[in-house]
Design a protein around this motif. Sequence first.
Motif, PDB file in Angstrom:
ATOM      1  N   GLN A 104      -0.169  -9.371 -11.233  1.00 45.11           N
ATOM      2  CA  GLN A 104      -0.513  -7.969 -11.447  1.00 45.11           C
ATOM      3  C   GLN A 104       0.184  -7.126 -10.390  1.00 45.11           C
ATOM      4  N   SER A 105       0.691  -5.972 -10.802  1.00 44.57           N
ATOM      5  CA  SER A 105       1.401  -5.101  -9.880  1.00 44.57           C
ATOM      6  C   SER A 105       1.227  -3.652 -10.319  1.00 44.57           C
ATOM      7  N   VAL A 106       1.913  -2.768  -9.617  1.00 48.83           N
ATOM      8  CA  VAL A 106       1.904  -1.347  -9.926  1.00 48.83           C
ATOM      9  C   VAL A 106       3.348  -0.912 -10.143  1.00 48.83           C
ATOM     10  N   CYS A 107       3.579  -0.088 -11.131  1.00 45.56           N
ATOM     11  CA  CYS A 107       4.930   0.384 -11.444  1.00 45.56           C
ATOM     12  C   CYS A 107       5.524   1.120 -10.243  1.00 45.56           C
TER      13      CYS A 107
ATOM     14  N   GLY B 103       1.008   5.326 -10.704  1.00 41.72           N
ATOM     15  CA  GLY B 103       0.413   4.033 -10.376  1.00 41.72           C
ATOM     16  C   GLY B 103      -0.022   3.229 -11.587  1.00 41.72           C
ATOM     17  N   CYS B 104       0.758   3.233 -12.640  1.00 42.32           N
ATOM     18  CA  CYS B 104       0.423   2.458 -13.844  1.00 42.32           C
ATOM     19  C   CYS B 104       0.404   0.961 -13.520  1.00 42.32           C
ATOM     20  N   GLY B 105      -0.561   0.263 -14.089  1.00 40.14           N
ATOM     21  CA  GLY B 105      -0.684  -1.169 -13.860  1.00 40.14           C
ATOM     22  C   GLY B 105       0.343  -1.942 -14.670  1.00 40.14           C
ATOM     23  N   GLN B 106       0.880  -3.001 -14.068  1.00 37.99           N
ATOM     24  CA  GLN B 106       1.858  -3.846 -14.748  1.00 37.99           C
ATOM     25  C   GLN B 106       1.447  -5.301 -14.651  1.00 37.99           C
TER      26      GLN B 106
ATOM     27  N   SER C  44      -5.795  -1.909 -16.432  1.00 37.64           N
ATOM     28  CA  SER C  44      -5.564  -0.774 -15.529  1.00 37.64           C
ATOM     29  C   SER C  44      -6.298   0.461 -16.046  1.00 37.64           C
TER      30      SER C  44
ATOM     31  N   SER D 160      -3.380   3.393 -16.744  1.00 36.81           N
ATOM     32  CA  SER D 160      -2.448   3.378 -17.880  1.00 36.81           C
ATOM     33  C   SER D 160      -2.988   2.649 -19.102  1.00 36.81           C
TER      34      SER D 160
ATOM     35  N   ASP E  33       3.029   6.100  -4.012  1.00 38.79           N
ATOM     36  CA  ASP E  33       1.732   6.451  -4.569  1.00 38.79           C
ATOM     37  C   ASP E  33       0.946   7.304  -3.574  1.00 38.79           C
TER      38      ASP E  33
END
Length: 188
Positions: A47-50, A56-59, A77, A80, A163
């Motif tokens: 899991q990460s953040v764009c 700060g959309c979750g990826q 997330s 997003s 962010d």
Amino acid sequence: MAAWSPLEWPVLRQFRSGDVFGRGPAVTSPTTRHIAPRTATADRVVQSVCPFCAVGCGQKIYVKDEKVVQIEGDPDSPISRGRLCPKGASSAQLVNNPLRQTAIRYRAPYATDWQDLDRDTAIDMIADRFLETRRRTWQDRDEHGRPLRRTMGIASLGGATLDNEENYLIKKLFTAAGAIQIENQARI
């Protein structure tokens, strides 16, 4: 490869299978039926953040053999809800691009060539220059004796790839150092 049959013509497959509108398996080619998504073969999911903007959309980053093979939106997330904009969806290119710089590069004043630096050397150079500039440009009081306690030799211009938390910490750092010229591209 199997011989082609007129019964496998997509329109006939639609009517034979009851998929009259052609939105189901009747219109899937044999090639498509036998492929698996990159996400199914990944060794792990991180899991990460764009990295593109301050939203700060979750990826979800799918990794196979220590290489990023796919990046998708994280449905968990709250920001997003599993969606990514076109830039966020293409962020795997940031990691996998063969032209990506992976070393710290430095070009001395008036030099024509770049040299690679290790991280500690680069951080020490930045810190030394920051402190020297602050010391050299420090204004403790104005001409009337009023306290200023600032430096006009240091400024910060942040970008939208940071962010809110990063921008908050940068603002605190530069304010504590006496810089008053602090701006962010997201606000300009």
